[in-house]
Design a protein around this motif. Structure first.
Motif, PDB file in Angstrom:
ATOM      1  N   MET A   1     -16.002   2.214  -9.545  1.00  0.00           N
ATOM      2  CA  MET A   1     -14.516   3.418  -9.670  1.00  0.00           C
ATOM      3  C   MET A   1     -13.441   3.256  -9.516  1.00  0.00           C
ATOM      4  N   THR A   2     -12.283   4.306 -10.564  1.00  0.00           N
ATOM      5  CA  THR A   2     -11.683   3.540 -10.568  1.00  0.00           C
ATOM      6  C   THR A   2     -10.851   4.716  -9.714  1.00  0.00           C
ATOM      7  N   ILE A   3      -9.936   4.589  -7.689  1.00  0.00           N
ATOM      8  CA  ILE A   3      -9.516   5.674  -8.231  1.00  0.00           C
ATOM      9  C   ILE A   3      -8.674   6.877  -8.964  1.00  0.00           C
ATOM     10  N   GLN A   4      -8.503   8.554  -9.243  1.00  0.00           N
ATOM     11  CA  GLN A   4      -7.946   9.014 -10.010  1.00  0.00           C
ATOM     12  C   GLN A   4      -7.236   9.218  -9.690  1.00  0.00           C
ATOM     13  N   ASN A   5      -6.878   9.410  -8.003  1.00  0.00           N
ATOM     14  CA  ASN A   5      -6.007  10.746  -7.663  1.00  0.00           C
ATOM     15  C   ASN A   5      -5.939  10.158  -6.265  1.00  0.00           C
ATOM     16  N   PRO A   6      -4.993   8.534  -5.762  1.00  0.00           N
ATOM     17  CA  PRO A   6      -4.754   8.088  -4.875  1.00  0.00           C
ATOM     18  C   PRO A   6      -4.464   8.983  -3.323  1.00  0.00           C
ATOM     19  N   ALA A   7      -3.347   9.805  -4.560  1.00  0.00           N
ATOM     20  CA  ALA A   7      -2.364  11.280  -3.219  1.00  0.00           C
ATOM     21  C   ALA A   7      -3.766  11.878  -1.862  1.00  0.00           C
ATOM     22  N   ILE A   8      -5.095  11.780  -2.548  1.00  0.00           N
ATOM     23  CA  ILE A   8      -6.209  12.140  -1.672  1.00  0.00           C
ATOM     24  C   ILE A   8      -6.922  11.139  -0.885  1.00  0.00           C
ATOM     25  N   ALA A   9      -7.752  10.213  -1.941  1.00  0.00           N
ATOM     26  CA  ALA A   9      -7.419   9.101  -1.300  1.00  0.00           C
ATOM     27  C   ALA A   9      -7.171   8.384  -0.069  1.00  0.00           C
ATOM     28  N   GLU A  10      -6.776   9.621   0.686  1.00  0.00           N
ATOM     29  CA  GLU A  10      -5.954   8.721   1.785  1.00  0.00           C
ATOM     30  C   GLU A  10      -6.435   7.233   2.910  1.00  0.00           C
ATOM     31  N   TRP A  11      -5.758   7.090   3.667  1.00  0.00           N
ATOM     32  CA  TRP A  11      -6.582   5.066   3.494  1.00  0.00           C
ATOM     33  C   TRP A  11      -5.989   5.557   5.391  1.00  0.00           C
ATOM     34  N   ARG A  12      -4.627   6.485   5.765  1.00  0.00           N
ATOM     35  CA  ARG A  12      -4.432   6.891   6.604  1.00  0.00           C
ATOM     36  C   ARG A  12      -5.205   6.961   8.275  1.00  0.00           C
ATOM     37  N   MET A  13      -4.369   7.082   9.062  1.00  0.00           N
ATOM     38  CA  MET A  13      -5.158   7.671  10.350  1.00  0.00           C
ATOM     39  C   MET A  13      -4.953   9.487  10.971  1.00  0.00           C
ATOM     40  N   LEU A  14      -4.844   9.820  11.211  1.00  0.00           N
ATOM     41  CA  LEU A  14      -5.087  11.124  11.485  1.00  0.00           C
ATOM     42  C   LEU A  14      -4.816  11.258  12.940  1.00  0.00           C
ATOM     43  N   ILE A  15      -3.590  11.251  13.913  1.00  0.00           N
ATOM     44  CA  ILE A  15      -2.966  11.370  15.288  1.00  0.00           C
ATOM     45  C   ILE A  15      -2.159  11.836  16.031  1.00  0.00           C
ATOM     46  N   ASP A  16      -1.978  12.450  16.510  1.00  0.00           N
ATOM     47  CA  ASP A  16      -1.214  14.015  17.271  1.00  0.00           C
ATOM     48  C   ASP A  16      -0.186  14.123  16.920  1.00  0.00           C
ATOM     49  N   GLY A  17      -1.220  14.854  15.087  1.00  0.00           N
ATOM     50  CA  GLY A  17      -0.007  15.601  14.138  1.00  0.00           C
ATOM     51  C   GLY A  17       0.710  14.829  13.293  1.00  0.00           C
ATOM     52  N   GLU A  18       0.129  13.159  12.958  1.00  0.00           N
ATOM     53  CA  GLU A  18       0.389  12.489  11.536  1.00  0.00           C
ATOM     54  C   GLU A  18      -0.237  11.512  11.281  1.00  0.00           C
ATOM     55  N   LEU A  19       0.043  10.776   9.833  1.00  0.00           N
ATOM     56  CA  LEU A  19      -0.879   9.981   9.079  1.00  0.00           C
ATOM     57  C   LEU A  19      -0.210   9.080   9.624  1.00  0.00           C
ATOM     58  N   VAL A  20      -1.222   8.151  10.410  1.00  0.00           N
ATOM     59  CA  VAL A  20      -0.070   6.828  11.441  1.00  0.00           C
ATOM     60  C   VAL A  20      -1.358   5.583  10.459  1.00  0.00           C
ATOM     61  N   PRO A  21      -0.577   4.426  10.025  1.00  0.00           N
ATOM     62  CA  PRO A  21      -1.629   3.270  10.340  1.00  0.00           C
ATOM     63  C   PRO A  21      -2.585   3.024  11.210  1.00  0.00           C
ATOM     64  N   SER A  22      -3.048   1.466  11.151  1.00  0.00           N
ATOM     65  CA  SER A  22      -3.416   1.493  12.948  1.00  0.00           C
ATOM     66  C   SER A  22      -2.516   0.715  12.952  1.00  0.00           C
ATOM     67  N   SER A  23      -2.193   0.617  14.353  1.00  0.00           N
ATOM     68  CA  SER A  23      -1.529   0.049  15.051  1.00  0.00           C
ATOM     69  C   SER A  23      -1.569  -1.352  14.942  1.00  0.00           C
ATOM     70  N   SER A  24      -2.860  -2.363  14.860  1.00  0.00           N
ATOM     71  CA  SER A  24      -2.446  -3.344  14.178  1.00  0.00           C
ATOM     72  C   SER A  24      -2.033  -4.201  12.726  1.00  0.00           C
ATOM     73  N   GLY A  25      -1.667  -2.996  11.721  1.00  0.00           N
ATOM     74  CA  GLY A  25      -1.548  -2.794  10.559  1.00  0.00           C
ATOM     75  C   GLY A  25      -2.543  -2.968   9.903  1.00  0.00           C
ATOM     76  N   ALA A  26      -4.450  -3.772  10.347  1.00  0.00           N
ATOM     77  CA  ALA A  26      -5.465  -3.884   9.375  1.00  0.00           C
ATOM     78  C   ALA A  26      -5.822  -2.899   8.783  1.00  0.00           C
ATOM     79  N   VAL A  27      -6.972  -3.353   7.862  1.00  0.00           N
ATOM     80  CA  VAL A  27      -7.436  -2.369   6.785  1.00  0.00           C
ATOM     81  C   VAL A  27      -8.669  -2.548   6.272  1.00  0.00           C
ATOM     82  N   PHE A  28      -9.986  -2.174   6.368  1.00  0.00           N
ATOM     83  CA  PHE A  28     -11.214  -2.088   5.497  1.00  0.00           C
ATOM     84  C   PHE A  28     -10.939  -2.256   4.552  1.00  0.00           C
ATOM     85  N   ASP A  29     -12.197  -2.906   3.636  1.00  0.00           N
ATOM     86  CA  ASP A  29     -12.890  -2.438   2.051  1.00  0.00           C
ATOM     87  C   ASP A  29     -13.585  -0.844   2.468  1.00  0.00           C
TER      88      ASP A  29
END
Length: 514
Positions: A1-29
Motif C-alpha cells: 500500500m502506498t501511503i496516501q496522506n503522509p501528513a497523518i502518517a506521522e513518523w516523529r515522537m511526541l516528547i514534552d509537547g513537541e514532535l521530534v525525531p530520535s535523538s540519534s536520528g535513527a528510524v525503523f521501517d
C-alpha cells in the motif's frame, strides 16, 4: 500500500509537547504484513529520548495544575476524540496497513469502539466523586469528620501490543488523562503509527499541555526496562503476553510500582448438549479467524460433546473452508494476514508441535499457495486434541482452533478451567439459564452466554489467574489510575491539639471504669 496522506502518517515522537525525531536520528521501517512493502518509517527512540519523556511527564504532574483541573481534562479528552473522528477515514487504512487487520474490524473493536470510549473518560473526569466523605467518628471522646480523596496516581508508563493498538493505547491514555495523571506511551514496533498519529493530533488539535502525554517509539525492547525500573514512574499499564507480563512485574517490583497487567488467554468455547452443536461449532470456527486469531480473548479451544463431536468438526471445517482470506483493505475479505513474518513463523511452529503431539489436522496448517507474499496463513483446525496438549495450553495467537471432546458436563468444566489463564469464555446451551449456571463455575473474567456480548464502555475488562492483574475500562479500570487519601478533620469550628498524655490518661480512666 502506498501511503496516501503522509501528513497523518506521522513518523516523529511526541516528547514534552513537541514532535521530534530520535535523538540519534535513527528510524525503523513500518512494514505492511499483507504485501511485505515498507509503508513508511518511524523514529527509533533512544534511552535518552525515554529519559526526556519521563522527565517531562514528571514535571507536568508535579509542577502544573493538570492534576487538579477537571474541566480542562474533560475538554482535552473530547478534543482528542473529536480529532480522531474527523480523521477516521484517513486513519482506518493506515491501521489496516500496519497491523494487517481486516478493515471491517476497524469499524468495531479495532478503532471506532475505543475512540467512542474516550467520551466515557471525559464524563468521568467531570462527574466522578474525587472528594467523598465518611460518617463522623468519635474516638476517645473527640469527634472528627473524615474525608476520602481520590487523587491521580502520578506518572504512568503505558506499554501496548500490536494486535489491537488503538484499543490498548486509548484505553490507557483515556483513564490516565481523566484521573489527572500524565503518561508515557510506548507503542509496539510492529504497529507504531497508532502512537505517532495520536501524538500529532494531540500537538495540533488539542489543548493537552506539554508533557502530559508523551509518545516514544523504539524498535528495541530496552524501552520496557527503562520504563519499568525508573523511580520517576509511578505506575505501569501493560498489555501483552503473560511471559512478558511476568518480566514487567519483576522489573517493576524493584520500586513497588502500581501495576495494571492485561495479559494473555486460552479461552474455551463450551458447547453443551442442549445447544445446536453444528451451528455453534461453525461460529467458533469463524470467530477464531477474526483478526486472524490475534486477540487475547480469542476462543481457541472448542469443547464438544462426544456424541456430536464429528458433526461439530465437520461444521467447523465447512465454515473455515468458506472464510475469505486476502487483502485486508478489501471489505469482502473476512481475514487478513498475521502481523509479521516472525509471528507467522511462531504460529507455524505451534502447528508443527501439534502434529508431533498426534493432533489430527482437519484443514489448514500452512501458508496459502496463492499468497506467497505477506504473512498469510490458512485457517487451521485440529481435532482429537487432549486437554494437556501444547495447543490446548499455550496461547498461539493465530487462526488455530483446537477441538476437544468431553463425555460429561463436569468433565467439560474441568477441561475449560484446566489452564493457567482465565481471561474469557463462551458457553452455548439450549436455554440462557442453563448456560448461565455453567458460566458461574468458570474461572474467567468475562463470559459470553449464547452469543450475548459483555463488551461495552462500562465493562471492567480483565482476567483470573495469569491473565493479568487488575481491570481495564469501566469505572473500575479508571479507579486503577487513582490513589486513595484519607483525612481526619476536627468536627468543631476550631482545631484542637491533643497531647499524648491526655490520650494515656483517658485510656487509663476508661480502663479503671471498665
Amino acid at each position: 500500500m502506498t501511503i496516501q496522506n503522509p501528513a497523518i502518517a506521522e513518523w516523529r515522537m511526541l516528547i514534552d509537547g513537541e514532535l521530534v525525531p530520535s535523538s540519534s536520528g535513527a528510524v525503523f521501517d513500518n512494514i505492511n504484513p499483507a504485501t511485505d512493502e515498507v509503508i513508511g518509517v518511524t523514529a527509533d527512540g533512544t534511552p535518552e529520548d525515554f529519559d526526556r519523556a519521563i522527565a517531562a511527564a514528571r514535571r507536568a504532574f508535579d509542577q502544573t495544575d493538570w492534576p487538579r483541573d477537571h474541566a480542562l481534562r474533560a475538554r482535552c479528552i473530547r478534543q482528542l476524540k473529536d480529532a480522531l473522528v474527523r480523521h477516521a477515514e484517513i486513519i482506518r487504512p493506515l491501521l489496516v496497513a500496519e497491523v494487517g487487520t481486516p478493515i471491517w474490524l476497524t469499524r468495531d473493536t479495532l478503532f471506532d469502539v475505543p475512540v467512542e470510549k474516550l467520551e466515557h473518560y471525559a464524563h468521568l473526569a467531570e462527574t466522578y466523586r474525587f472528594d467523598d466523605e465518611l460518617e463522623d467518628v468519635d474516638f476517645r471522646g473527640f469527634v472528627s469528620r473524615r474525608r476520602i480523596r481520590y487523587e491521580p496516581v502520578g506518572v504512568v508508563a503505558g506499554i501496548i501490543p500490536w494486535n489491537g493498538p488503538w484499543g490498548s493505547g486509548l484505553g490507557k491514555i483515556g483513564p490516565a488523562l481523566a484521573s489527572g495523571s500524565t503518561i508515557i506511551l510506548k507503542p509496539s514496533p510492529d504497529a507504531p503509527w497508532m502512537g505517532t498519529i495520536v501524538g500529532k493530533l494531540i500537538k495540533e488539535e488539542t489543548d493537552i499541555p506539554a508533557g502530559v502525554v508523551n509518545i516514544v517509539t523504539a524498535s528495541d525492547n530496552f524501552a520496557g526496562v527503562v520504563l519499568t525500573t525508573d523511580p520517576r514512574v509511578d505506575m505501569i499499564a501493560f498489555t501483552g503476553s503473560a511471559p512478558n507480563g511476568r518480566k514487567v512485574a519483576e522489573a517493576a517490583s524493584g520500586t513497588l510500582k502500581r501495576m495494571l497487567l492485561e495479559l494473555g488467554g486460552k479461552s474455551a468455547f463450551i458447547v453443551l448438549r442442549s445447544a445446536d452443536v453444528a451451528e455453534q461449532a461453525a461460529l467458533a470456527a469463524k470467530t477464531i479467524c477474526a483478526n486472524a486469531g490475534q486477540g487475547c480473548v480469542a476462543r481457541s479451544r472448542l469443547l464438544l460433546p462426544r456424541e456430536s463431536y464429528e458433526a461439530g468438526i465437520a461444521a467447523a471445517k465447512a465454515q473455515m473452508d468458506a472464510i475469505s482470506v486476502g487483502d485486508p483493505q478489501d471489505p469482502q475479505n473476512f481475514m487478513g494476514p498475521l502481523n509479521s513474518r516472525h509471528h507467522r513463523a511462531r504460529v507455524l511452529n505451534y502447528i508443527e508441535r501439534a502434529l508431533a503431539d498426534g493432533n489430527r489436522l482437519v484443514r489448514g496448517g500452512k501458508v496459502p499457495e496463492s499468497k506467497p507474499t505477506g504473512s498469510f496463513i490458512e485457517p487451521t483446525l485440529f481435532a482429537d486434541v487432549k486437554p494437556d496438549d501444547t495447543i490446548a495450553q499455550e496461547e498461539i495467537f493465530g487462526p488455530v482452533l483446537a477441538v476437544i471432546p468431553y463425555d460429561t458436563e463436569e468433565e467439560a468444566l474441568q477441561i475449560a478451567n484446566n489452564s493457567i489463564y482465565g481471561l474469557s469464555a463462551q458457553v452455548a446451551a439450549g436455554t440462557n439459564e442453563e448456560a448461565y449456571e455453567f458460566a458461574k463455575k468458570l474461572r474467567t473474567g468475562t463470559v459470553s452466554i449464547n452469543n450475548g456480548t459483555w463488551m461495552h464502555m462500562d465493562v471492567p475488562f480483565g482476567g483470573f489467574k495469569q491473565s493479568g492483574i487488575g481491570r481495564q475500562y469501566g469505572r473500575q479500570g479508571f479507579e486503577a489510575y487513582l490513589e486513595i487519601k484519607v483525612l481526619g478533620i476536627p468536627s468543631g469550628a476550631e482545631s484542637r491539639t491533643l497531647k499524648w498524655g491526655e490520650i494515656e490518661r483517658k485510656a487509663d480512666t476508661e480502663s479503671v471504669s471498665a
